[in-house]
Design an enzyme around this catalytic site. Sequence first.
Site, PDB file in Angstrom:
ATOM      1  N   HIS A  86      25.053 -50.858  40.372  1.00 54.74           N
ATOM      2  CA  HIS A  86      23.889 -51.533  40.970  1.00 54.74           C
ATOM      3  C   HIS A  86      22.696 -51.561  40.012  1.00 54.74           C
ATOM      4  CE1 HIS A  86      25.690 -48.831  44.224  1.00 54.74           C
ATOM      5  NE2 HIS A  86      26.076 -50.036  44.599  1.00 54.74           N
ATOM      6  N   HIS A  88      18.950 -50.520  40.210  1.00 62.24           N
ATOM      7  CA  HIS A  88      18.063 -49.699  41.025  1.00 62.24           C
ATOM      8  C   HIS A  88      16.612 -50.037  40.710  1.00 62.24           C
ATOM      9  CE1 HIS A  88      20.827 -46.586  42.926  1.00 62.24           C
ATOM     10  NE2 HIS A  88      21.632 -47.416  42.301  1.00 62.24           N
ATOM     11  N   HIS A 104      18.348 -49.045  45.649  1.00 62.33           N
ATOM     12  CA  HIS A 104      18.779 -50.348  45.127  1.00 62.33           C
ATOM     13  C   HIS A 104      17.602 -51.317  45.079  1.00 62.33           C
ATOM     14  CE1 HIS A 104      23.233 -49.631  46.480  1.00 62.33           C
ATOM     15  NE2 HIS A 104      22.759 -48.691  45.683  1.00 62.33           N
ATOM     16  N   HIS A 112      22.055 -53.220  52.687  1.00 56.78           N
ATOM     17  CA  HIS A 112      23.027 -53.141  51.596  1.00 56.78           C
ATOM     18  C   HIS A 112      24.285 -53.932  51.967  1.00 56.78           C
ATOM     19  CE1 HIS A 112      25.333 -51.527  48.272  1.00 56.78           C
ATOM     20  NE2 HIS A 112      26.286 -51.189  49.115  1.00 56.78           N
ATOM     21  N   HIS A 121      21.470 -56.434  49.030  1.00 58.23           N
ATOM     22  CA  HIS A 121      20.341 -56.209  48.122  1.00 58.23           C
ATOM     23  C   HIS A 121      20.472 -57.121  46.900  1.00 58.23           C
ATOM     24  CE1 HIS A 121      20.553 -51.844  49.802  1.00 58.23           C
ATOM     25  NE2 HIS A 121      19.695 -52.567  50.519  1.00 58.23           N
ATOM     26  N   ASP A 124      22.688 -55.416  44.306  1.00 60.71           N
ATOM     27  CA  ASP A 124      24.087 -55.080  44.584  1.00 60.71           C
ATOM     28  C   ASP A 124      25.026 -55.870  43.669  1.00 60.71           C
ATOM     29  OD1 ASP A 124      23.236 -53.416  46.573  1.00 60.71           O
ATOM     30  OD2 ASP A 124      23.671 -54.806  48.215  1.00 60.71           O
ATOM     31  N   HIS A 162      28.058 -45.263  39.578  1.00 57.00           N
ATOM     32  CA  HIS A 162      28.259 -44.151  40.519  1.00 57.00           C
ATOM     33  C   HIS A 162      29.628 -43.499  40.354  1.00 57.00           C
ATOM     34  CE1 HIS A 162      24.647 -44.721  43.096  1.00 57.00           C
ATOM     35  NE2 HIS A 162      24.722 -45.950  42.631  1.00 57.00           N
ATOM     36  N   ARG A 179      25.220 -40.330  40.809  1.00 53.78           N
ATOM     37  CA  ARG A 179      24.888 -41.299  39.765  1.00 53.78           C
ATOM     38  C   ARG A 179      25.391 -40.729  38.436  1.00 53.78           C
ATOM     39  NH1 ARG A 179      18.920 -43.145  42.112  1.00 53.78           N
ATOM     40  NH2 ARG A 179      19.710 -43.441  44.234  1.00 53.78           N
TER      41      ARG A 179
HETATM   42 ZN    ZN Z   1      22.596 -52.091  47.768  1.00 57.83          ZN
HETATM   43 CU    CU Z   2      23.516 -47.523  42.751  1.00 59.31          CU
END
Ligand code: ZN
Ligand code: CU
Length: 189
Positions: A86, A88, A104, A112, A121, A124, A162, A179
């Site tokens: 993602h 962030h 995010h 999400h 998002h 995403d 992740h 993360r």
């Molecule tokens: Zn998201």
């Molecule tokens: Cu993430």
Amino acid sequence: MQPAFRIALPVLLTAGLSACASAPTPRPHTSATPTPTGPVRHAVANLAAASGTLVSGRLLLATESGGVRIRGDIGGLQPGSSHGFHIHEKGDCSAVDASTAGGHFNPDSKPHGRAGMGTHHSGDADNLVADAHGVAHVDAFLRGVDLGAGSHDILGRAIIVHAAPDDYSSQPSGNAGARVACGVIRLVP
Ligand code: ZN
Ligand code: CU
């Protein structure tokens, strides 16, 4: 008629040049349109390991019609494993667990979800999948974001990998776990 046209053209050209010369700073983040305009802009994100892993990689970003393309390799993963991926909100990878990067990137206050499938998002993206050598070959297109312009600007934000796959539904972040790598998106000069 012709002489008037010949006079007007140099005036227009001069006005255009002076407008460019007097505006060297990036456009303010106030534009409502998320679609990139103008020349292609390039950026890079060097992802460093987080949360005690050895995951790292280098990603190149470029504006394309309607969004931003992200390409590159992420290594140090388990062969065949899937990982949430993602943008962030905050370009701060300083915490050991990269928690400083925040949630995010979500300028439209959406839930999400999965990119390209209903609401989600802006940050995403689809899960990365590592090959037999533990390397994920990234080729992602994020629709509706931009580099260095507009309200959906991802420049200066963070890209995060992740430990677990994103389930594309759990709130607020797809239950993707720790993360494991983090890098800030920076403009290529
Ligand atoms: Zn998201
Ligand atoms: Cu993430």
